[in-house]
Design an enzyme around this catalytic site. Structure first.
Site, PDB file in Angstrom:
ATOM      1  N   ASN A  74       0.828  -1.218   0.000  1.00  0.00           N
ATOM      2  CA  ASN A  74       0.000   0.000   0.000  1.00  0.00           C
ATOM      3  C   ASN A  74       0.856   1.260   0.000  1.00  0.00           C
ATOM      4  OD1 ASN A  74       0.821  -0.753   2.619  1.00  0.00           O
ATOM      5  ND2 ASN A  74      -0.814   0.435   3.573  1.00  0.00           N
TER       6      ASN A  74
ATOM      7  N   ASP B 194      -0.015  -5.557  12.414  1.00  0.00           N
ATOM      8  CA  ASP B 194      -0.713  -4.808  11.368  1.00  0.00           C
ATOM      9  C   ASP B 194      -0.326  -3.329  11.439  1.00  0.00           C
ATOM     10  OD1 ASP B 194      -2.229  -4.963   9.094  1.00  0.00           O
ATOM     11  OD2 ASP B 194      -4.136  -4.564  10.093  1.00  0.00           O
TER      12      ASP B 194
ATOM     13  N   GLY C 145      -6.383   2.457  10.809  1.00  0.00           N
ATOM     14  CA  GLY C 145      -5.023   1.988  11.027  1.00  0.00           C
ATOM     15  C   GLY C 145      -4.399   2.461  12.311  1.00  0.00           C
TER      16      GLY C 145
END
Length: 417
Positions: free
Chosen positions: A96, A306, A325
């Protein structure tokens, strides 16, 4: 690189030295001696640390560093330094970026940027061109460049035929396909778990069903096509049972869970704090309990921080408009060691490499030193003082954690706090 670790307790269930407190001599990056007491006759650097514990180096299967394109969030250089100080000797970096990593050249660029670091960087290539979900990217070329898997980070593949073709094509060269578990049409505009909490806060809900429908679809496709499927960051109790049944049927499927989904329930959302805005969303305590059981019985193969740095301009805004996020490398061990036993936490943190085609060996004589150094007993409140990332969007900020990291020894380098 020559170093002598003094009075180190080895935590490695696959090692003959498991649970033993020993000295460890490392010469030219290789473990040359393990004994109760080793004399430092060559005057090597000695490392004495309080309640020193040592394990195989930890692996994180999902980190985002921003570079290229989002360097204001994180650079590869600082991201790898953060990983090292957080105890990780190997990380798989998501695609990403801007541009998205979807070609041989992109993967080669990332690998070159990660060279000569203590932490080994393994890029994940995008599954589709530009991660747009329309056409497969150059999977075989990226595999040859060094990509360890293929994943449109946190973007579900809407077209089932595209997923079918991806599994069939990648099976020809042993490629690992990752599929984000979310059915977009069910999710809609949902930003938090669909539950009484979302209703009371007036926020649109993302139901468990959205995750579970996608998993069912992908498991059916996997059963039809063969190949290797990894389902990243599951979050619901039903997802655990679906994957457990798939493994009983001998399907080649693995999955992970984000550490924050093991720690926080959606009840923390009452203050509209955007650091809790993650995807998949924080679920209920029942989901958390089942996820932990899934880790204990091996249904869930690995955990991930993550780690996803987001700049303040995109996080400190109204909840509906904030990006999803959280950073998580720095708090990963302390959080996992809080909800699980140290032995189980270390076992989980050292799993996952093989699934991504990365070799790992137990702590033994003649083995290249790839070690994490830590103290499992310390308790502390995680604050910005522990953050090494450029971005500060930490979901664990001001949370009590157990266990601290000293650093790592890997790739003939020593990185300590």
């Amino acid at each position: 690189m020559n170093v002598l670790l003094k009075s180190a307790t080895i935590i490695d269930s696959k090692s003959d030295f498991h649970n033993q407190t020993v000295d460890i001599l490392i010469e030219k990056g290789v473990i040359s001696k393990i004994s109760n007491r080793i004399n430092n006759s060559n005057d090597y650097r000695e490392i004495h640390l309080d309640n020193l514990h040592v394990s195989q180096g930890w692996f994180d299967s999902s980190v985002s560093f921003g570079e290229p394109g989002f360097e204001e969030r994180e650079t590869i250089s600082n991201g790898l330094k953060t990983a090292a100080l957080s105890g990780f000797t190997a990380v798989a970096m998501n695609a990403n970026t801007n541009p998205v990593l979807d070609s041989y050249a992109d993967i080669s660029f990332v690998i070159s940027k990660g060279q000569n670091n203590a932490v080994s960087l393994y890029p994940i290539g995008a599954l589709t061109n530009g991660s747009k979900g329309e056409n497969l990217a150059e999977l075989f070329d990226m595999k040859n460049a060094g990509a360890v898997a293929f994943y449109d980070y946190q973007k579900p593949i809407k077209d089932p035929n595209l997923m079918k073709i991806a599994l069939q094509y990648a099976d020809n060269f042993g490629g690992l396909i990752c599929s984000f578990p979310q059915e977009s049409k069910i999710t809609g505009l949902g930003v938090v778990n669909e539950n009484y909490t979302s209703t009371s806060l007036g926020l649109k809900g993302n139901p468990n069903l959205a995750e579970e429908l996608q998993i069912v679809r992908d498991l059916f496709l996997l059963e039809y096509t063969g190949g290797k499927l990894h389902i990243p960051t599951i979050s619901t109790a039903k997802s655990v049972s679906l994957i457990r049944e798939a493994k009983k049927k001998k399907l080649d499927v693995s999955c992970s869970v984000a550490i924050h989904n093991l720690f926080f329930s959606d009840s923390v959302l009452e203050g509209f704090d955007t650091r809790y805005k993650v995807t998949p969303p924080l679920r209920t305590q029942e989901d958390i309990d089942t996820l932990i059981e899934g880790l204990k019985d091996g249904t869930i193969d690995m955990v991930t921080s993550d780690h996803n740095p987001i700049d303040i301009e995109h996080k400190k805004v109204e909840f509906d408009y904030a990006e999803y996020g959280t950073i998580g490398l720095e708090s990963a061990f302390g959080a996992l060691n809080t909800v699980l036993s140290t032995k189980k936490a270390i076992d989980i943190l050292t799993k996952g490499k093989n699934r991504f085609g990365i070799a790992s060996k137990p702590i033994a004589l003649g083995v290249k030193a790839e070690l994490t150094l830590f103290n499992p007993k310390t308790t502390y409140t995680f604050t910005k003082a522990q953050i090494h990332s450029t971005s500060k969007n930490a979901i664990f900020n001001n949370i009590e954690l157990k266990g601290s990291v000293f650093g790592i020894i890997a790739n003939k380098k020593v990185v300590l706090k």
